[in-house]
Design a protein around this motif. Structure first.
Motif, PDB file in Angstrom:
ATOM      1  N   LEU A   1       0.813  -1.202   0.000  1.00  0.00           N
ATOM      2  CA  LEU A   1       0.000   0.000   0.000  1.00  0.00           C
ATOM      3  C   LEU A   1       0.858   1.269   0.000  1.00  0.00           C
ATOM      4  O   LEU A   1       0.554   2.241  -0.701  1.00  0.00           O
ATOM      5  N   GLN A   2       1.925   1.273   0.750  1.00  0.00           N
ATOM      6  CA  GLN A   2       2.795   2.446   0.777  1.00  0.00           C
ATOM      7  C   GLN A   2       3.458   2.673  -0.570  1.00  0.00           C
ATOM      8  O   GLN A   2       3.573   3.815  -1.033  1.00  0.00           O
TER       9      GLN A   2
ATOM     10  N   GLU B   1       0.856   4.063  -3.112  1.00  0.00           N
ATOM     11  CA  GLU B   1       0.481   5.452  -2.910  1.00  0.00           C
ATOM     12  C   GLU B   1       1.548   6.436  -3.355  1.00  0.00           C
ATOM     13  O   GLU B   1       1.324   7.644  -3.333  1.00  0.00           O
ATOM     14  N   SER B   2       2.711   5.939  -3.756  1.00  0.00           N
ATOM     15  CA  SER B   2       3.771   6.843  -4.205  1.00  0.00           C
ATOM     16  C   SER B   2       3.465   7.373  -5.587  1.00  0.00           C
ATOM     17  O   SER B   2       2.572   6.894  -6.277  1.00  0.00           O
ATOM     18  N   ASP B   3       4.208   8.405  -6.044  1.00  0.00           N
ATOM     19  CA  ASP B   3       3.979   9.054  -7.326  1.00  0.00           C
ATOM     20  C   ASP B   3       4.643   8.334  -8.485  1.00  0.00           C
ATOM     21  O   ASP B   3       4.500   8.757  -9.637  1.00  0.00           O
ATOM     22  N   ASN B   4       5.388   7.309  -8.254  1.00  0.00           N
ATOM     23  CA  ASN B   4       6.074   6.598  -9.323  1.00  0.00           C
ATOM     24  C   ASN B   4       5.136   5.622 -10.024  1.00  0.00           C
ATOM     25  O   ASN B   4       4.349   4.917  -9.376  1.00  0.00           O
ATOM     26  N   ALA B   5       5.192   5.550 -11.381  1.00  0.00           N
ATOM     27  CA  ALA B   5       4.394   4.580 -12.141  1.00  0.00           C
ATOM     28  C   ALA B   5       4.936   3.184 -11.914  1.00  0.00           C
ATOM     29  O   ALA B   5       6.139   2.977 -11.850  1.00  0.00           O
TER      30      ALA B   5
ATOM     31  N   ASP C   1      -5.088   2.090  -7.575  1.00  0.00           N
ATOM     32  CA  ASP C   1      -5.208   2.771  -6.300  1.00  0.00           C
ATOM     33  C   ASP C   1      -5.114   1.763  -5.173  1.00  0.00           C
ATOM     34  O   ASP C   1      -5.145   0.557  -5.370  1.00  0.00           O
ATOM     35  N   ALA C   2      -4.989   2.311  -3.963  1.00  0.00           N
ATOM     36  CA  ALA C   2      -4.784   1.445  -2.803  1.00  0.00           C
ATOM     37  C   ALA C   2      -5.997   0.580  -2.517  1.00  0.00           C
ATOM     38  O   ALA C   2      -5.875  -0.568  -2.081  1.00  0.00           O
TER      39      ALA C   2
END
Length: 337
Positions: free
Chosen positions: A267-268, A271-275, A301-302
């Motif tokens: 999940l962490q 949620e990051s901005d990396n594809a 999404d999470a």
């Protein structure tokens, strides 16, 4: 009365003028023996040649800085009362009978209050007649109790201290005192005595230096052994700590706990901005593997990842619509958005 004085002056004027000229001439001739200058940091002793009836024991007196006027028949002795240094080389004999040279450096100052006594007993040449012989005598006496190797290595400070104590100890009638010695009759205060150079025979010096080098090598090896021993003890203590930690923590770690920690990590990362691409494992409790992908790929999404991980494993029956060829392995799923 005035006429009488004028008559006397006219009668003796030539004698008076001659007398004045004689006195001026004598003053010019004897100027260097009458007028003396005491510079800064110096003091002087004036010795009187004649005894006066009212002071039969009055032979000498001190003179401070500045101009000093004396009679031509008196003597003038100038002393430097500042701190002075001298180097002297002495030939000595060690305990084993080895002859070699030692260079000594000593510092001293003259006690201005006792200059009259110093001038009376020793004189201006006190360095050559008292200081150098006294220090040399004590040095030879002290060095005779030590071996040459000890003097060259670890006994130098002890010898220096002993020389200083014996020269200034008061056992010798030399009127030389120590730095903190305020006894009356001290004419010279010795500040310190240093052995600046010991000139041994070349063969002996080489042998001593080789021995010292070998000793340092042995000490280095001992240090290495001690370091490795301590490192071994450190690793042993660290291994025991790791073992105790594992024995304490292992019973409390379950598969459900590990799976939950894997979900949290997924999940962490999601949620990051990396594809990224999330590949779910092929077992019932397999954890997702997140890989980078090209730009423009929509990220899950999470909520969708959490739902896919918590659904029952129904991938045992292949879906012919999504996998017409039946090539996908049971339990695996690729999610792209």
């Amino acid at each position: 009365m005035k006429n009488y004085l004028n008559a006397v002056f006219r009668r003796f004027r030539y004698g008076f003028i001659f007398t004045v000229l004689i006195l001026v001439f004598l003053l010019i001739i004897l100027w260097d023996k009458i007028v003396y200058k005491v510079p800064d940091g110096h003091e002087a002793v004036v010795w009187h040649s004649f005894r006066f009836p009212w002071a039969p024991n009055y032979h000498a007196e001190l003179a401070g800085e500045g101009l000093v006027f004396i009679w031509p028949w008196d003597k003038f002795y100038l002393y430097d009362v500042r701190l002075k240094t001298h180097n002297e080389t002495y030939q000595v004999v060690s305990q084993e009978g080895l002859h070699f040279d030692i260079e000594m450096t000593f510092r001293w100052r003259v006690v201005g209050e006792n200059l009259v006594e110093l001038n009376h007993e020793v004189g201006l040449d006190y360095l050559q007649s008292m200081l150098i012989p006294e220090i040399g005598s004590v040095l030879r006496h002290v060095v005779a109790d030590y071996r040459a190797e000890a003097l060259y290595t670890f006994e130098r400070n002890a010898v220096q201290a002993r020389i200083y104590e014996e020269v200034t100890g008061g056992s010798l009638p030399n009127h030389i005192g120590a730095r903190a010695n305020q006894e009356p009759g001290i004419t010279i205060v010795l500040q310190d005595t240093l052995m600046t150079r010991i000139e041994l025979p070349e063969t002996l010096q080489t042998a001593i230096e080789s021995k010292l080098a070998e000793s340092e090598m042995v000490a280095q090896y001992q240090f290495r052994v001690e370091r490795e021993r301590l490192e071994s003890e450190r690793k042993q203590i660290e291994a025991e700590g790791i073992r105790n930690f594992q024995e304490t923590v292992a019973p409390a770690i379950t598969d459900s706990y590990l799976q939950w920690r894997g979900i949290e990590a997924t999940l962490q990362l999601a949620e990051s901005d990396n594809a990224k691409v999330v590949v779910i494992g092929n077992s019932a409790n397999g954890l997702p593997l997140i890989l980078d992908t090209a730009e423009g790929v929509r990220r899950p999404d999470a909520a969708s990842i959490s739902a896919s991980l918590t659904e029952p494993d129904t991938a045992d029956e292949p879906d012919s619509a999504s996998d017409p060829g039946g090539t996908r392995q049971p339990g695996s799923e690729v999610v792209q958005q």
